[in-house]
Design a protein around this motif. Structure first.
Motif, PDB file in Angstrom:
ATOM      1  N   UNK A   1       0.524  -1.127  -0.284  1.00  0.00           N
ATOM      2  CA  UNK A   1       0.333  -0.108   0.218  1.00  0.00           C
ATOM      3  C   UNK A   1       0.798   0.822  -0.232  1.00  0.00           C
TER       4      UNK A   1
ATOM      5  N   UNK B   1       1.900   1.769  -3.393  1.00  0.00           N
ATOM      6  CA  UNK B   1       1.075   2.425  -4.168  1.00  0.00           C
ATOM      7  C   UNK B   1       1.178   3.419  -4.170  1.00  0.00           C
ATOM      8  N   UNK B   2       0.804   4.343  -2.744  1.00  0.00           N
ATOM      9  CA  UNK B   2       0.598   5.300  -2.909  1.00  0.00           C
ATOM     10  C   UNK B   2       1.596   6.296  -3.169  1.00  0.00           C
TER      11      UNK B   2
ATOM     12  N   UNK C   1       3.412   5.137  -5.613  1.00  0.00           N
ATOM     13  CA  UNK C   1       3.516   5.839  -7.184  1.00  0.00           C
ATOM     14  C   UNK C   1       2.267   6.413  -8.058  1.00  0.00           C
TER      15      UNK C   1
END
Lengths: 170, 122
Positions: free
Chosen positions: B13, B16-17, B19
């Motif tokens: 996660x 992902x943040x 990204x």
């Protein structure tokens, strides 16, 4: 934990995913194209209990079956859904083979949602919206993808925790 | 599996943040609207980079039209026609902006990255 599925069980999972897909399609979205993707909860549960091939079947049947019932088969939204589904399953397969049992549902769902959104953006740019301005939307859509991945992942984790640990394949 | 999130999930996660933040930085970076003014006249096409401030003549059927380039924008400042529609068009700033002096057979279109559309319908 991974068990082989009978065709009947696979069909039941796919029917469940299609049902969730249809219910979600009936709920209006504040932003076009932004959906939580709750049908993917079913795919996540199937992935963690029965492996990538079963999850790919459930997703494929869900995309085709859902679009047939909604009347969008082979239309733009079907093409977008199919591209997203293929990319998400590819990401799930990559994570499944490379990380083993390291990840929980959230760890699978977030990258799959990002892959789903990336594929849809690319296909939309190539086929439907030939304007580079589309990329301006990318950060917003990816942020929603991460939020949707966390949500569906937590729901899937809750379901898996409540399911019986062993499952008779009869 | 009582805990809903594993340590590896938190790592995923977080990545992902990061990204999403990187995508925001790249796709929302300011960029110049247009790079080149394409002048089209009876004698062919002439391209002027919009970072070269100056005044550029272009000969047409009636005489010389004059284009001024300043601060990445371009406009017609003089033209040997009657209605002066090209001058009234004012500054062109964005890619695909267009002005023309039809009597003189001269036109100018700005070019940049990609193409801009007036409207898209499905």
């Amino acid at each position: 934990m991974t068990q082989s599925l009978t065709d009947r069980q696979l069909a039941l999972y796919a029917a469940l995913a299609i049902s969730v897909h249809l219910i979600e399609a009936g709920i209006p979205s504040p932003l076009p194209g932004v959906k939580p993707g709750l049908a993917n909860v079913v795919a996540l549960v199937v992935l963690l209990r029965h492996g990538v091939a079963a999850a790919a079947w459930v997703t494929g049947l869900r995309v085709v079956g859902g679009s047939l019932l909604l009347g969008t088969f082979l239309g733009p939204s079907f093409i977008l859904a199919a591209a997203g589904g293929v990319a998400a399953v590819a990401m799930l397969a990559l994570l499944h083979t490379s990380t083993g049992t390291l990840l929980g549902p959230v760890g699978y769902a977030v990258p799959a949602a990002i892959a789903h959104t990336a594929a849809q953006l690319a296909v939309a740019r190539l086929l439907f919206i030939p304007d580079p301005g589309l990329w301006q939307l990318a950060p917003v859509l990816f942020a929603f993808a991460v939020a949707a991945g966390i949500t569906t992942g937590i729901i899937a984790a809750g379901i898996i925790a409540r399911l019986p640990p062993r499952h008779d394949a009869s | 599996m009582l805990r809903l999130l594993r340590p590896a999930d938190f790592a995923v996660v977080s990545l992902a943040v990061l990204f999403v933040a990187a995508v925001a930085v790249v796709s929302w970076a300011p960029r110049s609207a247009a790079q080149v003014a394409e002048l089209r006249g009876p004698s062919g096409i002439q391209r002027i980079a919009l970072d070269n401030d100056g005044v550029y003549p272009i000969s047409g059927r009636l005489g010389e039209s004059v284009v001024e380039v300043k601060d990445g924008n371009a406009r017609f400042v003089d033209s040997p026609c009657r209605n002066r529609v090209c001058i009234a068009a004012g500054w062109l700033a964005r890619s695909e902006d267009f002005a023309a002096c039809a009597p003189n057979g001269v036109s100018m279109r700005l070019r940049g990255q990609g193409q801009r559309y007036d409207a898209i319908a499905h």
